[in-house]
Design a protein around this motif. Structure first.
Motif, PDB file in Angstrom:
ATOM      1  N   ARG A  82      83.854  18.512  53.511  1.00 44.45           N
ATOM      2  CA  ARG A  82      82.674  19.089  53.435  1.00 44.45           C
ATOM      3  C   ARG A  82      81.417  17.949  53.276  1.00 44.45           C
ATOM      4  N   PRO A  83      81.443  16.716  54.035  1.00 46.25           N
ATOM      5  CA  PRO A  83      80.607  15.770  53.969  1.00 46.25           C
ATOM      6  C   PRO A  83      79.095  16.189  53.991  1.00 46.25           C
ATOM      7  N   SER A  84      78.259  15.691  53.167  1.00 47.61           N
ATOM      8  CA  SER A  84      76.713  16.378  53.278  1.00 47.61           C
ATOM      9  C   SER A  84      75.926  15.628  54.151  1.00 47.61           C
ATOM     10  N   SER A  85      74.992  16.196  54.661  1.00 42.35           N
ATOM     11  CA  SER A  85      73.583  15.607  55.496  1.00 42.35           C
ATOM     12  C   SER A  85      72.300  15.791  54.644  1.00 42.35           C
ATOM     13  N   LEU A  86      71.686  14.904  54.336  1.00 38.18           N
ATOM     14  CA  LEU A  86      70.746  15.015  53.351  1.00 38.18           C
ATOM     15  C   LEU A  86      69.258  14.381  54.110  1.00 38.18           C
ATOM     16  N   TYR A  87      68.114  15.190  53.684  1.00 33.79           N
ATOM     17  CA  TYR A  87      66.917  14.308  53.602  1.00 33.79           C
ATOM     18  C   TYR A  87      66.537  13.867  52.174  1.00 33.79           C
ATOM     19  N   VAL A  88      66.337  12.633  51.895  1.00 32.32           N
ATOM     20  CA  VAL A  88      66.041  11.904  50.629  1.00 32.32           C
ATOM     21  C   VAL A  88      64.548  11.264  50.407  1.00 32.32           C
ATOM     22  N   LEU A  89      63.812  12.286  49.774  1.00 36.19           N
ATOM     23  CA  LEU A  89      62.318  11.830  49.765  1.00 36.19           C
ATOM     24  C   LEU A  89      61.983  11.013  48.573  1.00 36.19           C
ATOM     25  N   CYS A  90      61.696   9.980  48.670  1.00 40.39           N
ATOM     26  CA  CYS A  90      61.272   9.086  47.140  1.00 40.39           C
ATOM     27  C   CYS A  90      59.699   8.852  47.199  1.00 40.39           C
ATOM     28  N   ILE A  91      59.164   9.038  46.012  1.00 38.70           N
ATOM     29  CA  ILE A  91      57.901   9.154  45.595  1.00 38.70           C
ATOM     30  C   ILE A  91      57.557   8.159  44.587  1.00 38.70           C
ATOM     31  N   ALA A  92      56.506   7.540  44.600  1.00 35.88           N
ATOM     32  CA  ALA A  92      56.126   6.627  43.569  1.00 35.88           C
ATOM     33  C   ALA A  92      55.457   7.323  42.434  1.00 35.88           C
ATOM     34  N   ARG A  93      55.807   7.109  41.169  1.00 38.86           N
ATOM     35  CA  ARG A  93      55.219   8.049  40.132  1.00 38.86           C
ATOM     36  C   ARG A  93      53.655   7.680  39.951  1.00 38.86           C
ATOM     37  N   PHE A  98      47.753  10.848  37.953  1.00 42.07           N
ATOM     38  CA  PHE A  98      46.399  11.871  37.755  1.00 42.07           C
ATOM     39  C   PHE A  98      46.986  13.052  36.963  1.00 42.07           C
ATOM     40  N   GLU A  99      48.082  13.693  37.343  1.00 45.53           N
ATOM     41  CA  GLU A  99      48.387  14.728  36.628  1.00 45.53           C
ATOM     42  C   GLU A  99      49.670  14.765  35.709  1.00 45.53           C
ATOM     43  N   PRO A 100      49.490  14.596  34.360  1.00 43.93           N
ATOM     44  CA  PRO A 100      50.676  14.135  33.544  1.00 43.93           C
ATOM     45  C   PRO A 100      51.804  15.129  33.573  1.00 43.93           C
ATOM     46  N   ARG A 101      51.278  16.420  33.740  1.00 44.26           N
ATOM     47  CA  ARG A 101      52.428  17.490  33.428  1.00 44.26           C
ATOM     48  C   ARG A 101      53.269  17.718  34.979  1.00 44.26           C
ATOM     49  N   CYS A 102      52.833  17.008  35.915  1.00 47.25           N
ATOM     50  CA  CYS A 102      53.630  17.082  37.161  1.00 47.25           C
ATOM     51  C   CYS A 102      55.076  17.206  37.154  1.00 47.25           C
ATOM     52  N   GLY A 149      52.008  17.687  48.777  1.00 49.92           N
ATOM     53  CA  GLY A 149      52.177  19.270  48.946  1.00 49.92           C
ATOM     54  C   GLY A 149      53.733  19.723  48.762  1.00 49.92           C
ATOM     55  N   LEU A 150      54.618  18.933  48.920  1.00 48.93           N
ATOM     56  CA  LEU A 150      55.954  19.397  48.718  1.00 48.93           C
ATOM     57  C   LEU A 150      56.312  19.490  47.292  1.00 48.93           C
ATOM     58  N   LEU A 151      55.717  18.547  46.625  1.00 47.12           N
ATOM     59  CA  LEU A 151      55.760  18.423  44.908  1.00 47.12           C
ATOM     60  C   LEU A 151      55.078  19.671  44.354  1.00 47.12           C
ATOM     61  N   HIS A 152      53.947  20.172  45.071  1.00 47.03           N
ATOM     62  CA  HIS A 152      53.313  21.322  44.633  1.00 47.03           C
ATOM     63  C   HIS A 152      54.055  22.658  44.866  1.00 47.03           C
ATOM     64  N   LEU A 153      54.746  22.734  46.165  1.00 50.54           N
ATOM     65  CA  LEU A 153      55.589  23.855  46.351  1.00 50.54           C
ATOM     66  C   LEU A 153      56.786  24.122  45.375  1.00 50.54           C
ATOM     67  N   VAL A 154      57.485  22.881  45.051  1.00 53.17           N
ATOM     68  CA  VAL A 154      58.370  22.791  44.087  1.00 53.17           C
ATOM     69  C   VAL A 154      58.219  23.319  42.459  1.00 53.17           C
ATOM     70  N   ALA A 155      56.958  22.839  42.313  1.00 52.25           N
ATOM     71  CA  ALA A 155      56.416  22.973  40.910  1.00 52.25           C
ATOM     72  C   ALA A 155      56.159  24.474  40.789  1.00 52.25           C
ATOM     73  N   VAL A 156      55.501  25.077  41.654  1.00 54.28           N
ATOM     74  CA  VAL A 156      55.282  26.591  41.822  1.00 54.28           C
ATOM     75  C   VAL A 156      56.617  27.479  42.005  1.00 54.28           C
ATOM     76  N   ALA A 157      57.714  26.939  42.577  1.00 50.42           N
ATOM     77  CA  ALA A 157      58.765  27.827  42.441  1.00 50.42           C
ATOM     78  C   ALA A 157      59.635  27.625  41.062  1.00 50.42           C
ATOM     79  N   SER A 158      59.405  26.511  40.651  1.00 51.46           N
ATOM     80  CA  SER A 158      60.021  26.093  39.295  1.00 51.46           C
ATOM     81  C   SER A 158      59.330  27.103  38.216  1.00 51.46           C
ATOM     82  N   ARG A 159      58.140  27.161  38.251  1.00 48.37           N
ATOM     83  CA  ARG A 159      57.487  28.079  37.209  1.00 48.37           C
ATOM     84  C   ARG A 159      57.590  29.495  37.494  1.00 48.37           C
ATOM     85  N   ASP A 160      57.521  29.720  38.870  1.00 51.89           N
ATOM     86  CA  ASP A 160      57.904  31.323  39.107  1.00 51.89           C
ATOM     87  C   ASP A 160      59.335  31.619  38.419  1.00 51.89           C
ATOM     88  N   ALA A 161      60.489  30.770  38.640  1.00 51.31           N
ATOM     89  CA  ALA A 161      61.794  30.839  37.983  1.00 51.31           C
ATOM     90  C   ALA A 161      61.640  31.092  36.662  1.00 51.31           C
TER      91      ALA A 161
END
Length: 288
Positions: A82-93, A98-102, A149-161
């Motif tokens: 079951r070899p995987s296919s992935l999108y890999v997004l790399c983001i500089a810290r 500007f948002e220490p809690r991100c 924008g994607l980081l924001h979506l992930v943060a909101v989903a994690s907060r809701d969980a």
């Protein structure tokens, strides 16, 4: 035909701090342990396997979203056959300094499974790939915008969980109900960019009919009426708190036709916009 790799692709950041890779693994794919100074999001397009983060191991499947923090030892081990296919997004810290809690708000490893999050994440990642492939010198700004924008979506989903988990087992909702609640919460702040019922149903991974039924169960309104009421309520706030002309407010709230805006505003609040402003502020609007 897909080009499949037997080893993990090199991960290097361009000057603007965002890189997107598309990695399709061969059956004999093998990955060495890695530690990197940037944040990494991995979206699973296909296949199955295990994400190893130090001593932590988490299984993954298609449409899972994985968070790999900077400085954490990591590797991916595919399930045999079951070899995987992935999108890999790399983001500089530095992009989120500007948002220490991100970073902490994103969580660690596999994010809560959600059709809404998966669909939105995949859309943004596809746009990132497009900008990366076709954007040339103009790619930097849209790529940074999409990544944040994607980081924001992930943060909101994690907060809701986390919020659902603190309510205890009795407070748990079904995945579909949670997705609808998240969508409505998002719509409350983004009503002006809503794309319609069909697009919303697609984001949640359900049929148009199921979406309209569940939306009305949650809100007591149809989708169109709900978004219009949100727009009118926002318009009323602008009339109370700013001196922006009524015509500009109408367009800002998504009304391309002024007569529709005036009619719906009066139906909601009992008077035209200019009269509403004058009643509350004592300052008649210049464009009434």
């Amino acid at each position: 035909m897909l080009s499949r790799t037997r080893v993990a692709l090199p991960e290097r950041l361009p000057p603007w701090g965002v890189a997107i890779l598309e990695s399709h693994h061969a059956d004999d794919f093998s990955m060495e342990w890695r530690t990197h100074p940037f944040l990494k999001l991995v979206y699973v397009l296909a296949g199955e396997g295990v994400l190893c983060l130090g001593d932590l191991e988490q299984s993954f499947a298609p449409r899972d979203l994985l968070v790999i923090p900077a400085g954490v030892r990591n590797r991916i081990v595919d399930t045999p056959g079951r070899p995987s296919s992935l999108y890999v997004l790399c983001i500089a810290r530095r992009l989120i300094r500007f948002e220490p809690r991100c970073e902490a708000s994103l969580g660690l490893g596999r994010r809560p499974r959600s059709a809404l999050l998966a669909n939105r994440a995949e859309t943004r990642l596809r746009r990132l790939r497009f900008h990366h492939t076709h954007g040339a010198d103009e790619a930097s700004v849209p790529m940074v915008a999409e990544a944040l924008g994607l980081l924001h979506l992930v943060a909101v989903a994690s907060r809701d969980a986390r919020s659902q988990n603190t309510n205890g087992p009795g407070g748990q909702k079904s995945t579909s109900a949670s997705d609808m609640a998240r969508y409505i919460a998002y719509l409350d702040e983004h009503f002006f960019e809503a794309e319609g019922v069909d697009a919303a149903a697609k984001q949640l991974g359900i049929s148009r009919r199921a979406f309209t039924q569940r939306f009305r169960q949650h809100t007591g309104e149809s989708w169109l009426r709900y978004t219009r009421l949100k727009a009118i309520d926002y318009a009323a706030r602008l009339l109370r708190e700013t001196e922006v002309p009524v015509t500009a407010i109408a367009f800002e709230c998504g009304f391309g036709d002024l007569s529709t805006f005036y009619r719906q505003f009066k139906a909601r609040l009992g008077m035209p916009p200019a009269a509403y402003r004058a009643t509350l502020t004592g300052k008649p609007a210049a464009d009434q």
